[in-house]
Design a protein around this motif. Structure first.
Motif, PDB file in Angstrom:
ATOM      1  N   ARG A 152      44.873  37.286  40.248  1.00 31.00           N
ATOM      2  CA  ARG A 152      43.719  38.078  40.699  1.00 31.00           C
ATOM      3  C   ARG A 152      43.317  38.921  39.503  1.00 31.00           C
ATOM      4  NH1 ARG A 152      43.636  34.834  44.403  1.00 31.00           N
ATOM      5  NH2 ARG A 152      44.511  35.203  46.457  1.00 31.00           N
ATOM      6  N   VAL A 208      42.228  42.021  38.405  1.00 31.55           N
ATOM      7  CA  VAL A 208      42.117  43.346  39.025  1.00 31.55           C
ATOM      8  C   VAL A 208      42.524  44.448  38.050  1.00 31.55           C
ATOM      9  CG1 VAL A 208      42.930  44.805  40.936  1.00 31.55           C
ATOM     10  CG2 VAL A 208      42.733  42.337  41.267  1.00 31.55           C
ATOM     11  N   TYR A 247      48.528  50.852  47.394  1.00 31.05           N
ATOM     12  CA  TYR A 247      48.020  50.296  46.139  1.00 31.05           C
ATOM     13  C   TYR A 247      46.512  50.139  46.284  1.00 31.05           C
ATOM     14  CZ  TYR A 247      46.458  46.307  43.325  1.00 31.05           C
ATOM     15  OH  TYR A 247      45.743  45.486  42.504  1.00 31.05           O
ATOM     16  N   GLN A 260      38.667  44.557  41.802  1.00 37.63           N
ATOM     17  CA  GLN A 260      38.741  43.125  41.482  1.00 37.63           C
ATOM     18  C   GLN A 260      37.352  42.628  41.102  1.00 37.63           C
ATOM     19  OE1 GLN A 260      40.423  38.902  43.241  1.00 37.63           O
ATOM     20  NE2 GLN A 260      41.016  40.774  44.279  1.00 37.63           N
ATOM     21  N   HIS A 310      46.751  32.045  48.490  1.00 35.75           N
ATOM     22  CA  HIS A 310      48.150  32.454  48.627  1.00 35.75           C
ATOM     23  C   HIS A 310      48.302  33.307  49.890  1.00 35.75           C
ATOM     24  CE1 HIS A 310      47.408  36.302  45.963  1.00 35.75           C
ATOM     25  NE2 HIS A 310      47.099  36.542  47.207  1.00 35.75           N
ATOM     26  N   HIS A 346      51.121  36.549  51.458  1.00 36.51           N
ATOM     27  CA  HIS A 346      52.263  37.411  51.149  1.00 36.51           C
ATOM     28  C   HIS A 346      52.525  38.377  52.288  1.00 36.51           C
ATOM     29  CE1 HIS A 346      48.768  39.714  49.937  1.00 36.51           C
ATOM     30  NE2 HIS A 346      48.556  38.931  48.896  1.00 36.51           N
ATOM     31  N   ARG A 367      39.575  44.894  51.834  1.00 43.90           N
ATOM     32  CA  ARG A 367      38.558  44.876  50.760  1.00 43.90           C
ATOM     33  C   ARG A 367      37.402  45.786  51.153  1.00 43.90           C
ATOM     34  NH1 ARG A 367      42.205  41.490  48.387  1.00 43.90           N
ATOM     35  NH2 ARG A 367      42.896  40.056  49.992  1.00 43.90           N
ATOM     36  N   HIS A 402      44.878  33.479  52.012  1.00 44.10           N
ATOM     37  CA  HIS A 402      43.568  33.973  51.569  1.00 44.10           C
ATOM     38  C   HIS A 402      43.256  33.523  50.155  1.00 44.10           C
ATOM     39  CE1 HIS A 402      46.606  37.059  50.797  1.00 44.10           C
ATOM     40  NE2 HIS A 402      45.907  37.442  49.740  1.00 44.10           N
ATOM     41  N   HIS A 424      39.677  33.884  47.328  1.00 46.98           N
ATOM     42  CA  HIS A 424      38.405  34.576  47.150  1.00 46.98           C
ATOM     43  C   HIS A 424      37.526  33.879  46.124  1.00 46.98           C
ATOM     44  CE1 HIS A 424      41.025  37.601  48.771  1.00 46.98           C
ATOM     45  NE2 HIS A 424      41.590  37.859  47.627  1.00 46.98           N
ATOM     46  N   ASP A 479      40.307  46.333  46.307  1.00 50.28           N
ATOM     47  CA  ASP A 479      41.418  45.872  47.129  1.00 50.28           C
ATOM     48  C   ASP A 479      42.259  47.073  47.546  1.00 50.28           C
ATOM     49  OD1 ASP A 479      41.021  43.044  46.744  1.00 50.28           O
ATOM     50  OD2 ASP A 479      41.873  43.257  44.740  1.00 50.28           O
ATOM     51  N   LEU A 519      46.078  47.546  49.295  1.00 49.91           N
ATOM     52  CA  LEU A 519      47.252  46.833  49.819  1.00 49.91           C
ATOM     53  C   LEU A 519      48.412  47.797  50.062  1.00 49.91           C
ATOM     54  CD1 LEU A 519      45.877  44.616  47.572  1.00 49.91           C
ATOM     55  CD2 LEU A 519      47.579  43.189  48.658  1.00 49.91           C
ATOM     56  N   ILE A 534      51.439  47.076  49.203  1.00 47.59           N
ATOM     57  CA  ILE A 534      52.498  46.516  48.342  1.00 47.59           C
ATOM     58  C   ILE A 534      53.650  47.512  48.112  1.00 47.59           C
ATOM     59  CG2 ILE A 534      52.994  45.806  45.950  1.00 47.59           C
ATOM     60  CD1 ILE A 534      50.266  44.390  45.931  1.00 47.59           C
TER      61      ILE A 534
HETATM   62  O1  GTQ Z   1      43.636  39.513  46.658  1.00 40.32           O
HETATM   63  O2  GTQ Z   1      45.540  38.827  47.289  1.00 40.32           O
HETATM   64  O3  GTQ Z   1      44.497  43.624  44.046  1.00 40.32           O
HETATM   65  O4  GTQ Z   1      47.667  39.809  46.281  1.00 40.32           O
HETATM   66  C1  GTQ Z   1      46.642  42.735  44.426  1.00 40.32           C
HETATM   67  C2  GTQ Z   1      47.444  41.776  45.006  1.00 40.32           C
HETATM   68  C3  GTQ Z   1      44.713  41.652  45.309  1.00 40.32           C
HETATM   69  C4  GTQ Z   1      44.854  39.601  46.665  1.00 40.32           C
HETATM   70  C5  GTQ Z   1      45.289  42.663  44.592  1.00 40.32           C
HETATM   71  C6  GTQ Z   1      46.879  40.747  45.724  1.00 40.32           C
HETATM   72  C7  GTQ Z   1      45.501  40.691  45.878  1.00 40.32           C
END
Ligand code: GTQ
Length: 361
Positions: A79, A81, A100, A104, A115, A117, A123, A156, A158, A171, A173, A175
């Motif tokens: 990504r 970002v 986080y 992006q 992917h 996770h 967003r 997902h 993009h 983004d 998240l 995380i």
């Molecule tokens: O779009 O899946 O900014 O997995 C950081 C980790 C975006 C994403 C991020 C991610 C994604």
């Protein structure tokens, strides 16, 4: 407020002696320690976040975000970002607390692989017309001001089907939360790309009308079946609510994006709000547990966060650490100001950790 003095009876108040220091050394040799040496630190009187209040200016970040377009291929970066890193949270790549966030960028015609996770994602689109994302087979088209979610475990991918302009979206998240709990998993899609079902924005068509559909499969997953909230109806809902009054003394006219089936937060770990400050409106200060990332969707104003004054305008992002006092003001006397924000309140609430306090002066 009750006395908060670490020398009082009820707190750990043992002074070091050569004998004790030798004893601590013996314990350390056995991977053990004396609680009273750390008790007051690990059980603070009130939250002691290492996160500090930060304002990230969009006009500062935007040129560097655009620069990344030429520097790395989206598929090589995974990504593309630019993440926003709190100076107190560099070790966990958090913007604040356990959240986080990042900007992006996707060039015209770009598309990335799929992917999934353990972390949940959301967003908020800053600029550009051609953005899309496919979430578990549902293609969503999103434009500026739109909010969309990618709940944990959903596939997902993009892209940007625009012809000339890059898309920049933010983004959000969880995380750092997932990693703090040692619960992170990650998978690349076995076919690299999903096959999207033919109806674009199907969840918006199904659930976006403020009426619960009959005859569709009963929704039992722990996140919202509605995956996107376009800007126009969301902003209109706020404007309509603003006609009824000034809203909350601390947040102005504020609404939560909700799971239409339960009325609860959009995902189990992160919630999101859209709030409007009437022309000249200034809120009272309050504080609460839980961290918040704010994005200016419209207008200009000022927020005071933990004693720091942040003047903001469209696109700027700022954070409020847990238990920090904060208040907002719309500096425009004739137009409204709108803030998008996301938070970890669902975690705080479900664990019984949520607390809120108003500032009395
Ligand atoms: O779009 O899946 O900014 O997995 C950081 C980790 C975006 C994403 C991020 C991610 C994604």
């Amino acid at each position: 407020m009750t006395t908060q003095d670490d020398s009082m009876l009820g707190r750990a108040r043992v002074s070091d002696t050569p004998e004790l220091e030798a004893y601590y050394g013996e314990l350390a040799g056995l991977e053990a320690g004396a609680l009273w040496t750390v008790a007051n630190k690990i059980e603070p009187w009130y939250p002691q976040p290492t996160s500090v209040p930060v304002l990230w200016r969009y006009s500062d970040l935007r040129p560097l975000v655009r620069k990344a377009l030429d520097l790395v291929k989206a598929d090589d970066a995974g990504r593309r970002v630019v993440m926003l890193v709190n100076p107190g949270r560099r070790d966990v790549s958090a913007a604040v607390g356990l959240l986080y966030t990042g900007l992006q960028i996707m060039g015209p015609g770009e598309a990335m692989t799929a992917h999934r996770h353990q972390a949940a994602a959301l967003r908020f689109v800053h600029e550009g017309q051609g953005a899309w994302t496919i979430v578990d087979g549902e293609k969503l088209r999103v434009g500026p001001g739109d909010f969309a979610i990618t709940p944990n475990g959903t596939w997902h991918e993009h892209g940007n089907e625009g012809e000339d302009e890059p898309v920049i979206w933010q983004d959000g998240l969880d995380i750092p939360l997932v990693n703090a709990l040692d619960a992170g998993f990650y998978e690349v899609h076995p076919e690299l790309y999903q096959r999207a079902r033919p109806v674009v924005n199907a969840s918006v068509l199904t659930y976006g009308g403020n009426l619960l559909p009959y005859g569709v499969e009963k929704w039992t997953r722990p996140y919202s079946p509605l995956l996107a909230w376009p800007w126009e109806p969301s902003y209109q809902a706020l404007r309509d609510l603003a006609r009824t009054g000034e809203g909350s003394p601390y947040d102005g006219v504020i609404m939560e994006y909700t799971n239409p089936v339960t009325g609860g937060s959009v995902m189990p770990t992160m919630g999101a709000h859209l709030q409007l400050l009437l022309p000249g409106q200034a809120t009272k200060a309050h504080r609460h547990t839980g961290s918040v990332v704010y994005t200016v969707a419209k207008g200009r104003g000022v927020s005071v966060v933990g004693g720091q004054r942040f003047e903001w305008s469209k696109g700027d992002i700022f954070c409020v650490p847990s238990w920090a006092w904060h208040e907002h003001e719309n500096l425009d006397q004739s137009d409204d100001a709108v803030l998008f924000s996301f938070n970890d309140f669902p975690v705080m609430r479900s664990l019984g950790f949520y607390r809120e306090e108003e500032k009395c002066d």
